[in-house]
Write an enzyme that holds these catalytic residues in place. Sequence first.
Site, short mmCIF file in Angstrom:
data_model
loop_
_atom_site.label_atom_id
_atom_site.label_comp_id
_atom_site.label_asym_id
_atom_site.label_seq_id
_atom_site.Cartn_x
_atom_site.Cartn_y
_atom_site.Cartn_z
N ASN A 54 0.36 2.34 -3.03
CA ASN A 54 1.90 2.02 -3.11
C ASN A 54 2.12 0.55 -2.57
OD1 ASN A 54 0.54 3.01 -0.47
ND2 ASN A 54 2.28 3.69 0.59
N GLU A 56 5.56 -1.46 -0.85
CA GLU A 56 6.87 -1.17 -0.50
C GLU A 56 7.71 -2.60 -0.52
OE1 GLU A 56 6.12 1.01 3.31
OE2 GLU A 56 5.62 2.59 2.49
N ALA A 58 11.31 -4.47 1.71
CA ALA A 58 12.00 -4.58 2.78
C ALA A 58 13.37 -3.63 2.66
CB ALA A 58 12.63 -6.14 3.25
N TYR A 60 13.97 -0.53 1.52
CA TYR A 60 13.18 0.63 1.49
C TYR A 60 13.15 1.19 0.00
CZ TYR A 60 13.11 0.09 6.59
OH TYR A 60 12.86 -0.43 7.55
N GLU A 67 0.86 6.34 -7.33
CA GLU A 67 0.39 6.79 -8.69
C GLU A 67 1.39 6.22 -9.64
OE1 GLU A 67 1.41 8.37 -6.16
OE2 GLU A 67 0.93 10.44 -5.82
N CYS A 103 7.17 10.85 -9.30
CA CYS A 103 5.72 10.49 -9.77
C CYS A 103 5.33 11.39 -10.73
CB CYS A 103 4.85 10.13 -8.75
SG CYS A 103 4.87 8.66 -7.80
N1 THU Z 1 3.97 7.46 -1.44
C1 THU Z 1 3.10 7.50 -2.46
O1 THU Z 1 2.43 6.25 -2.48
N2 THU Z 1 2.61 8.47 -3.21
C2 THU Z 1 3.19 9.85 -2.89
O2 THU Z 1 2.73 10.52 -3.81
C3 THU Z 1 4.10 10.06 -1.85
C4 THU Z 1 4.44 8.87 -1.16
C5 THU Z 1 4.07 6.42 -0.67
C6 THU Z 1 5.74 5.78 -0.88
C7 THU Z 1 5.85 5.24 0.41
O3 THU Z 1 5.22 3.76 0.35
C8 THU Z 1 4.85 5.93 1.64
O4 THU Z 1 4.03 6.78 0.77
C9 THU Z 1 5.75 6.78 2.43
O5 THU Z 1 6.41 7.68 1.51
#
Ligand code: THU
Length: 147
Positions: A54, A56, A58, A60, A67, A103
């Site tokens: 994942n 991220e 700033a 959000y 995925e 996803c």
């Molecule tokens: N996140 C994922 O990467 N995959 C998921 O299936 C659920 C959530 C990430 C997104 C965000 O960076 C963090 O987890 C918190 O939601």
Amino acid sequence: MQMNSPLEHLSTEEFEKLKRNALEARQRSYSPYSKFRVGCCIMLQSKECILGANVENASYGGAICAERTAAVKAVTSGFRSDWLCMAISGDSLETCISPCGICRQVIREFASLKMPIVMFNGDGSKHMIKTLQDLLPLSFGPEDLAE
Ligand code: THU
């Protein structure tokens, strides 16, 4: 692998490779806001693995899940199909996290509904296996547009 598992065609070594890659992929996570690392491994029919984490932002809402990172890497590396299975892992030792709704839909674009998705806990000691069909029943996909 046990018989009748959706992963019965994977050897023990290949399953271990899938797990190792899903867990290791978390090291590339950029998650300073949620501090919630997620790793993903797409294993192709050739057993080549494509990893994602994942990322991220700033702002959000700009966060991209592990995925989708892996899916976009696979597609832009030339692999729109031939996805054998996918695995994901978060850091929780208790919970085997499962893919979010967005996803699931993105995976649906490129994977067979029969594709197994393995959800690991943080150290790989627990897992759950579901097919994409299990996770996204009655889904809408590319063939629904093809008239
Ligand atoms: N996140 C994922 O990467 N995959 C998921 O299936 C659920 C959530 C990430 C997104 C965000 O960076 C963090 O987890 C918190 O939601």
